[in-house]
Write an enzyme that holds these catalytic residues in place. Structure first.
Site, PDB file in Angstrom:
ATOM      1  N   ARG A  72      24.130  -9.759 -35.208  1.00 30.02           N
ATOM      2  CA  ARG A  72      23.348 -10.576 -36.146  1.00 30.02           C
ATOM      3  C   ARG A  72      23.959 -10.474 -37.529  1.00 30.02           C
ATOM      4  NH1 ARG A  72      16.877  -9.916 -37.422  1.00 30.02           N
ATOM      5  NH2 ARG A  72      16.574 -12.069 -38.036  1.00 30.02           N
ATOM      6  N   PHE A  77      22.031 -11.190 -46.958  1.00 28.47           N
ATOM      7  CA  PHE A  77      20.903 -10.379 -46.513  1.00 28.47           C
ATOM      8  C   PHE A  77      21.386  -9.111 -45.804  1.00 28.47           C
ATOM      9  CE2 PHE A  77      17.262 -10.075 -43.246  1.00 28.47           C
ATOM     10  CZ  PHE A  77      16.564  -9.160 -44.012  1.00 28.47           C
ATOM     11  N   GLN A  80      23.595  -6.751 -38.542  1.00 31.70           N
ATOM     12  CA  GLN A  80      22.910  -5.844 -37.624  1.00 31.70           C
ATOM     13  C   GLN A  80      23.750  -5.597 -36.377  1.00 31.70           C
ATOM     14  OE1 GLN A  80      18.798  -6.855 -36.994  1.00 31.70           O
ATOM     15  NE2 GLN A  80      18.723  -5.844 -35.013  1.00 31.70           N
ATOM     16  N   ASN A 128      14.151  -2.309 -36.054  1.00 32.62           N
ATOM     17  CA  ASN A 128      13.089  -1.986 -35.106  1.00 32.62           C
ATOM     18  C   ASN A 128      12.306  -3.242 -34.736  1.00 32.62           C
ATOM     19  OD1 ASN A 128      11.009  -2.452 -37.093  1.00 32.62           O
ATOM     20  ND2 ASN A 128      11.378  -0.419 -37.913  1.00 32.62           N
ATOM     21  N   PHE A 139      21.014  -1.741 -39.272  1.00 32.23           N
ATOM     22  CA  PHE A 139      21.532  -2.818 -40.117  1.00 32.23           C
ATOM     23  C   PHE A 139      22.046  -2.253 -41.425  1.00 32.23           C
ATOM     24  CE2 PHE A 139      16.982  -2.686 -41.028  1.00 32.23           C
ATOM     25  CZ  PHE A 139      16.919  -2.781 -42.413  1.00 32.23           C
ATOM     26  N   LEU A 148      11.706  -5.006 -47.057  1.00 32.71           N
ATOM     27  CA  LEU A 148      11.872  -4.144 -45.881  1.00 32.71           C
ATOM     28  C   LEU A 148      11.421  -2.708 -46.134  1.00 32.71           C
ATOM     29  CD1 LEU A 148      15.339  -5.370 -44.566  1.00 32.71           C
ATOM     30  CD2 LEU A 148      13.054  -6.098 -43.858  1.00 32.71           C
ATOM     31  N   HIS A 152      11.229   0.167 -42.348  1.00 31.21           N
ATOM     32  CA  HIS A 152      12.429   0.623 -41.649  1.00 31.21           C
ATOM     33  C   HIS A 152      12.882   1.960 -42.221  1.00 31.21           C
ATOM     34  CE1 HIS A 152      13.123  -3.282 -39.676  1.00 31.21           C
ATOM     35  NE2 HIS A 152      12.584  -3.766 -40.773  1.00 31.21           N
TER      36      HIS A 152
END
Length: 184
Positions: A72, A77, A80, A128, A139, A148, A152
């Protein structure tokens, strides 16, 4: 007449575990992109998370990160990776429980500390599927992503003092996504 002063000196030693990811593209695996140098937390807040990551770094897929991909990428941003069983963001497992659930997950462990912040570029954090669902996916942020925070476990960062790491992170962010729809 003597005066004695009782003083206590506290020495705080902050240790950092250094690790690295050697990266290449899936289209040309023999040509390296470079190495991301990482600094992992050694505080008492994330020992399980750090140990999980370190052990998975030493194992080849389908049981670890060697030979796995980043699945990803969202420019501006994060990127991942860590799904070494399915490669699409739905798999992977931790070192703590290698059993698999029907969804292909399994091997999850609880959040250790959610006070770490995603305050800058290069933060290393567990991905997660909600509270207490840490496995192997992680990530790395491309910028500050405060939304976030508290969701996380932050357990390290890219060593931005390493020029190669800065360059590799920039290269990763600018890469074209090759498979799947959207950002995967």
């Amino acid at each position: 007449n003597h005066t004695y002063t009782n003083t206590t000196t506290t020495t705080i030693i902050i240790m950092t575990i250094k690790a690295y990811l050697k990266l290449s593209t899936t289209t040309n695996p023999s040509t390296p992109i470079g190495t991301l140098h990482l600094k992992l937390n050694t505080n008492n807040r994330t020992p399980q998370t750090t140990q999980n990551f370190l052990q998975l770094l030493t194992k080849p897929k389908p049981n670890g990160y060697i030979g796995s991909t980043f699945h990803r990428l969202i420019p501006g941003f994060m990127i991942q990776g860590g799904d070494f069983t399915k490669g699409d963001g739905t798999g992977g497992h931790s070192i703590y429980n290698s059993s698999s659930s029907s969804s292909g997950g399994g091997g999850m462990f609880d959040d250790e500390d959610l006070t770490g912040t995603h305050s800058q570029r290069g933060i290393l954090s567990m991905a997660n599927a909600g509270p207490n669902t840490n496995g192997s996916q992680f990530f790395i942020t491309f910028k500050r992503v405060a939304h976030l925070d508290g969701k996380h476990v932050v357990f390290g960062c890219v060593d931005m003092k390493e020029g190669e790491s800065r360059d590799v992170l920039k290269t990763l962010e600018e890469m074209e996504v090759v498979r799947g729809g959207g950002d995967r």
